[in-house]
Design a protein around this motif. Structure first.
Motif, PDB file in Angstrom:
ATOM      1  N   ASP A  75       0.859 -69.801   1.221  1.00 47.20           N
ATOM      2  CA  ASP A  75      -0.056 -68.703   0.911  1.00 47.20           C
ATOM      3  C   ASP A  75       0.605 -67.590   0.106  1.00 47.20           C
ATOM      4  OD1 ASP A  75      -2.187 -69.914   2.129  1.00 47.20           O
ATOM      5  OD2 ASP A  75      -1.916 -68.894   4.053  1.00 47.20           O
ATOM      6  N   GLY A  76       1.871 -67.798  -0.287  1.00 52.46           N
ATOM      7  CA  GLY A  76       2.550 -66.811  -1.112  1.00 52.46           C
ATOM      8  C   GLY A  76       3.123 -65.638  -0.348  1.00 52.46           C
ATOM      9  N   GLU A  77       3.426 -65.816   0.945  1.00 54.95           N
ATOM     10  CA  GLU A  77       3.938 -64.721   1.761  1.00 54.95           C
ATOM     11  C   GLU A  77       5.463 -64.781   1.882  1.00 54.95           C
ATOM     12  OE1 GLU A  77       1.790 -63.241   5.059  1.00 54.95           O
ATOM     13  OE2 GLU A  77       0.196 -64.733   4.858  1.00 54.95           O
ATOM     14  N   LEU A  78       6.017 -63.673   2.396  1.00 52.08           N
ATOM     15  CA  LEU A  78       7.444 -63.618   2.696  1.00 52.08           C
ATOM     16  C   LEU A  78       7.672 -64.090   4.125  1.00 52.08           C
ATOM     17  CD1 LEU A  78       8.501 -60.106   1.294  1.00 52.08           C
ATOM     18  CD2 LEU A  78       8.869 -62.333   0.218  1.00 52.08           C
ATOM     19  N   VAL A  79       8.652 -64.951   4.302  1.00 55.97           N
ATOM     20  CA  VAL A  79       9.065 -65.398   5.634  1.00 55.97           C
ATOM     21  C   VAL A  79      10.541 -65.058   5.800  1.00 55.97           C
ATOM     22  CG1 VAL A  79       9.422 -67.374   7.154  1.00 55.97           C
ATOM     23  CG2 VAL A  79       7.351 -67.240   5.750  1.00 55.97           C
ATOM     24  N   CYS A  80      10.889 -64.489   6.947  1.00 51.14           N
ATOM     25  CA  CYS A  80      12.284 -64.134   7.226  1.00 51.14           C
ATOM     26  C   CYS A  80      12.787 -64.932   8.417  1.00 51.14           C
ATOM     27  CB  CYS A  80      12.408 -62.637   7.503  1.00 51.14           C
ATOM     28  SG  CYS A  80      14.099 -62.093   7.840  1.00 51.14           S
ATOM     29  N   ILE A  81      13.959 -65.557   8.237  1.00 53.22           N
ATOM     30  CA  ILE A  81      14.571 -66.300   9.341  1.00 53.22           C
ATOM     31  C   ILE A  81      15.965 -65.741   9.603  1.00 53.22           C
ATOM     32  CG2 ILE A  81      13.270 -68.392   8.809  1.00 53.22           C
ATOM     33  CD1 ILE A  81      15.861 -69.542   7.610  1.00 53.22           C
ATOM     34  N   PHE A  82      16.445 -65.983  10.813  1.00 52.71           N
ATOM     35  CA  PHE A  82      17.814 -65.637  11.200  1.00 52.71           C
ATOM     36  C   PHE A  82      18.534 -66.970  11.445  1.00 52.71           C
ATOM     37  CE2 PHE A  82      15.011 -62.194  12.587  1.00 52.71           C
ATOM     38  CZ  PHE A  82      15.575 -61.119  11.912  1.00 52.71           C
ATOM     39  N   PRO A  83      19.208 -67.510  10.424  1.00 51.82           N
ATOM     40  CA  PRO A  83      19.692 -68.899  10.484  1.00 51.82           C
ATOM     41  C   PRO A  83      20.758 -69.154  11.539  1.00 51.82           C
ATOM     42  CG  PRO A  83      19.731 -68.036   8.224  1.00 51.82           C
ATOM     43  CD  PRO A  83      19.501 -66.874   9.125  1.00 51.82           C
ATOM     44  N   GLU A  84      21.336 -68.080  12.118  1.00 49.20           N
ATOM     45  CA  GLU A  84      22.311 -68.301  13.191  1.00 49.20           C
ATOM     46  C   GLU A  84      21.641 -68.875  14.436  1.00 49.20           C
ATOM     47  OE1 GLU A  84      25.239 -64.714  13.319  1.00 49.20           O
ATOM     48  OE2 GLU A  84      23.432 -64.063  12.247  1.00 49.20           O
ATOM     49  N   GLY A  85      20.346 -68.601  14.569  1.00 48.77           N
ATOM     50  CA  GLY A  85      19.603 -69.144  15.698  1.00 48.77           C
ATOM     51  C   GLY A  85      19.771 -68.383  16.994  1.00 48.77           C
ATOM     52  N   LYS A  86      20.581 -67.324  16.998  1.00 51.22           N
ATOM     53  CA  LYS A  86      20.795 -66.539  18.207  1.00 51.22           C
ATOM     54  C   LYS A  86      21.424 -65.203  17.817  1.00 51.22           C
ATOM     55  CE  LYS A  86      25.321 -68.682  19.066  1.00 51.22           C
ATOM     56  NZ  LYS A  86      26.158 -67.493  18.786  1.00 51.22           N
ATOM     57  N   LEU A  87      21.383 -64.260  18.764  1.00 48.38           N
ATOM     58  CA  LEU A  87      22.041 -62.976  18.542  1.00 48.38           C
ATOM     59  C   LEU A  87      23.560 -63.150  18.570  1.00 48.38           C
ATOM     60  CD1 LEU A  87      20.066 -60.439  20.788  1.00 48.38           C
ATOM     61  CD2 LEU A  87      19.817 -60.844  18.357  1.00 48.38           C
ATOM     62  N   THR A  88      24.251 -62.415  17.723  1.00 48.99           N
ATOM     63  CA  THR A  88      25.711 -62.454  17.771  1.00 48.99           C
ATOM     64  C   THR A  88      26.212 -61.817  19.068  1.00 48.99           C
ATOM     65  OG1 THR A  88      27.745 -61.764  16.664  1.00 48.99           O
ATOM     66  CG2 THR A  88      25.873 -60.270  16.497  1.00 48.99           C
ATOM     67  N   THR A  89      27.236 -62.400  19.625  1.00 52.71           N
ATOM     68  CA  THR A  89      27.821 -61.853  20.851  1.00 52.71           C
ATOM     69  C   THR A  89      29.147 -61.137  20.592  1.00 52.71           C
ATOM     70  OG1 THR A  89      28.898 -63.988  21.259  1.00 52.71           O
ATOM     71  CG2 THR A  89      26.761 -63.600  22.325  1.00 52.71           C
ATOM     72  N   ASP A  90      29.627 -61.215  19.362  1.00 53.23           N
ATOM     73  CA  ASP A  90      30.889 -60.540  19.037  1.00 53.23           C
ATOM     74  C   ASP A  90      30.808 -59.729  17.745  1.00 53.23           C
ATOM     75  OD1 ASP A  90      30.720 -62.519  17.166  1.00 53.23           O
ATOM     76  OD2 ASP A  90      32.538 -63.581  17.773  1.00 53.23           O
ATOM     77  N   GLY A  91      29.622 -59.635  17.152  1.00 52.63           N
ATOM     78  CA  GLY A  91      29.450 -58.871  15.924  1.00 52.63           C
ATOM     79  C   GLY A  91      29.698 -59.664  14.671  1.00 52.63           C
ATOM     80  N   GLU A  92      30.236 -60.875  14.798  1.00 54.43           N
ATOM     81  CA  GLU A  92      30.509 -61.695  13.626  1.00 54.43           C
ATOM     82  C   GLU A  92      29.324 -62.592  13.309  1.00 54.43           C
ATOM     83  OE1 GLU A  92      33.029 -61.105  11.797  1.00 54.43           O
ATOM     84  OE2 GLU A  92      33.867 -59.666  13.222  1.00 54.43           O
ATOM     85  N   ILE A  93      29.300 -63.107  12.069  1.00 57.16           N
ATOM     86  CA  ILE A  93      28.191 -63.962  11.631  1.00 57.16           C
ATOM     87  C   ILE A  93      28.533 -65.411  11.974  1.00 57.16           C
ATOM     88  CG2 ILE A  93      26.848 -64.762   9.656  1.00 57.16           C
ATOM     89  CD1 ILE A  93      27.369 -62.077   8.322  1.00 57.16           C
ATOM     90  N   ASP A  94      27.670 -66.029  12.763  1.00 54.21           N
ATOM     91  CA  ASP A  94      27.901 -67.395  13.229  1.00 54.21           C
ATOM     92  C   ASP A  94      27.476 -68.402  12.144  1.00 54.21           C
ATOM     93  OD1 ASP A  94      28.576 -69.459  14.867  1.00 54.21           O
ATOM     94  OD2 ASP A  94      27.330 -68.818  16.555  1.00 54.21           O
TER      95      ASP A  94
END
Length: 624
Positions: A529-548
């Motif tokens: 439909d021409g919309e914006l979709v946002c994903i968080f590819p790590e699949g979970k919140l970071t537990t140490d501040g680093e990018i998983d």
């Protein structure tokens, strides 16, 4: 990024001539109307009931909005708006010449005819006035432009009202009034000649001349828009209902409850008008230069709060031997609560009305915009007439005092806006997002212009806290459909916002295969439909501040719906209140400085999880 102030628009030819034209029009409307009212009450020997004629004046000015707004909406779409404005302003010169002759020769019928004609002029100008702004301004300028227009309108109304009082105090008032109204009309026409070309949006439109059927059709068009637009029209009209009640009661309130003279009336009108001007101008800064309807519930709350304060403190001022002037009242501490309440009403009225106008303009199809604004004007006029009837019933039949009337209006404001926000929960959702990003966090944006204004795209971002989606959604002008872990999606309170925003809950394939598959179906539908979709590819919140590590689900999305991918990064959110960092104290978690930065779009054929993680990591930098 730093942006020029909305006042920079006053240096632009695409805005300044229009701004001057509309401000002079509002000024002249009130200069002539107030001069006529004062002439009826104090100057003309009529031998009848002056107050009845004053009400006739109000009717003559408002009646054209019922009769001609539908036609004005059609004109605003069929013809070039710049040419239409010049024609309307030229007509104003002729109308004011008739009104001037009425004053010079003491002919009331000519003055009343000119007043009706000026109401017609305003009815014709209204749809063009608001529909030309989206053509002349960029999207990020729309809120600021509307704020300037509302500021100019209310200050012009105030100046016209005060100017009429000054002119009518002159012994030989008629030549002064006659010269002033014609001169202002001529200046308005000259200003309109500098308005740049604004092409017709629907030149092929067939005009419908039946006033009554077309008025009904125009109203239906306005109220059959999307719920956000149609309820914005209702909210806009409600504002004029409330404003009409307050403004019409100010003279009597100043005399009976503040024991003041005519200078106190001027003081109250000034505070109310200046308050709206301040609120209108602040909207751009508070909204982050985008159409932020989250300000509407904030404005509604303030209208109720300051209305209740006005009622509560009424009666605190003792009667004096003689009527107080404005300086005497300013020297009384008890008067300050009332005066601050009036100023607050104006400020929050600006917060309420400017985003509504901007939303109507931005979300209405261009080929219907002028007619939808005409529908708004018709409903405004209807609500103002109803406000007069309600006032008469409550003050005369129910025997309420003026402060009690203000109490009723404040309570009704809660009911009406609860209805609007319930039908369109987007208002409440955006308010909660706006509140979060202006209370617990100090959010800055960088390079968000790299997110396309139209078309589908997949946004990917690091996942730091439970409110990442809210902060991103509050920063980006376009609506975004977020994909998030279903347990975060179900969090109390936040779930209301997520559901309203069309958020997509997702679970692990082994955790809940039904939710997992449904999520990909909805993602594909939104992108199609021409919309914006946002994903968080790590699949979970970071537990140490680093990018998983980035998961492979994003590749499944792109295989089904190939769209550009835009990397984004949140900086400085680790350690904030809603993150999982246990090391920081409570105070440090509040007022966290957060930056959202966007990178250049990647073509779908160049995307792979490792490369995308590297891009997001570079955007985030060292600021976790």
């Amino acid at each position: 990024m730093s942006h020029p102030s909305q006042f920079a628009l006053l240096k632009k030819r695409r805005f300044l001539p229009f701004f001057v034209t509309q401000s002079l029009g509002a000024f002249n409307d009130n200069l002539f109307k107030q001069s006529l009212i004062l002439a009826i009450l104090y100057k003309l020997s009529l031998g009848g009931d002056g107050s009845l004629l004053v009400n006739v004046c109000a009717l003559l000015f408002i009646l054209p909005f019922f009769l001609f707004s539908a036609l004005a909406g059609q004109f605003g779409e069929k013809y070039a708006k710049d040419a239409l404005i010049r024609l309307i302003k030229l007509a104003e010169v002729l109308i004011m010449a008739i009104g001037a002759a009425g004053f010079l020769y003491n002919q009331l019928w000519m003055m009343l005819l000119a007043l009706f004609a000026m109401g017609t002029h305003s009815a014709l100008f209204g749809p063009v006035k608001y529909s030309i702004l989206p053509q002349a301004l960029r999207e990020e300028e729309l809120v600021g432009g509307n704020g300037l227009v509302e500021m100019g309108t209310f200050l012009a109304i105030l100046a016209g009202t005060i100017g009429a009082g000054v002119m009518m105090s002159v012994h030989d008032y008629a030549p002064v009034v006659a010269t002033a109204v014609v001169a202002v009309a001529v200046l308005g026409y000259l200003a309109s000649r500098a308005i740049p070309r604004a092409a017709a949006s629907t030149p092929e439109l067939q005009l419908q001349w039946n006033i009554f059927s077309q008025t009904w059709a125009t109203l239906r068009m306005g109220l059959n828009q999307t719920p956000a637009v149609s309820r914005s029209i209702v909210g806009n009209s409600w504002f004029w209902f409330v404003g009409a009640i307050y403004l019409t009661q100010i003279p009597a309130y100043a005399q009976e409850w503040m024991h003041g003279d005519e200078t106190v009336v001027t003081l109250i009108l000034t505070l109310f008008s200046v308050g709206i001007a301040i609120g209108s101008l602040l909207c751009e800064r508070l909204s982050g230069r985008k159409v932020e309807i989250g300000l509407v519930p904030f404005g509604s709350f303030g209208l109720t709060l300051f209305g209740l304060l006005w009622w509560w403190h009424s009666g605190d001022i003792p009667a004096g031997v003689v009527a107080y002037d404005w300086l005497a009242l300013l020297g009384m501490s008890k008067a300050w609560w009332i005066l601050l309440s009036i100023l607050g009403l104006g400020v929050f009225g600006g917060f309420y009305i400017v985003p509504l106008y901007a939303l109507i303009q931005s979300r209405t199809p261009e080929h219907q915009r002028a007619r939808v604004i005409a529908a708004n004007n018709i409903l405004n006029a209807l609500f103002m007439v109803v406000s007069a009837i309600v006032t008469i019933l409550l003050l005369s039949l129910a025997k309420l005092t003026i402060p009690q009337l203000f109490l009723v209006v404040s309570l009704l404001n809660i009911a009406v806006n609860t209805y609007i926000f319930r039908i369109v929960p987007e208002f409440s959702m955006r308010f909660m997002i706006w509140l979060l990003s202006h209370s617990m966090y100090r959010v800055e944006h960088r390079d968000l212009e790299k997110i396309p204004d139209e078309g589908a795209a997949l946004l990917v971002c690091n996942h730091v806290s439970f409110v990442d989606a809210l902060l991103i959604g509050g920063a980006v002008r376009r609506p975004i459909r977020f994909v998030m872990y279903y347990k975060i999606y179900r969090l109390p309170v936040l779930n209301f916002i997520f559901r309203t925003a069309g958020t997509i809950p997702i679970a692990g394939r082994s955790e809940d295969p039904v939710i997992y598959e449904q999520a990909f179906e909805r993602i594909a539908a939104y992108l199609a439909d021409g919309e914006l979709v946002c994903i968080f590819p790590e699949g979970k919140l970071t537990t140490d501040g680093e990018i998983d590590e980035f998961k492979g689900g994003l590749m499944r999305i792109l295989e089904r719906t190939p769209v550009p991918v835009i990397p984004m990064a949140l900086q400085g959110l680790w350690g904030s209140f809603f993150s999982r960092d246990p090391a920081k104290g409570w105070f440090h978690r509040l007022w966290s400085r957060v930056t959202l930065v966007a990178g250049s779009a990647l073509p779908v054929e160049a995307v792979e999880p490792a490369l995308l993680r590297e891009r997001v990591s570079k955007l985030r930098g060292a600021a976790r």
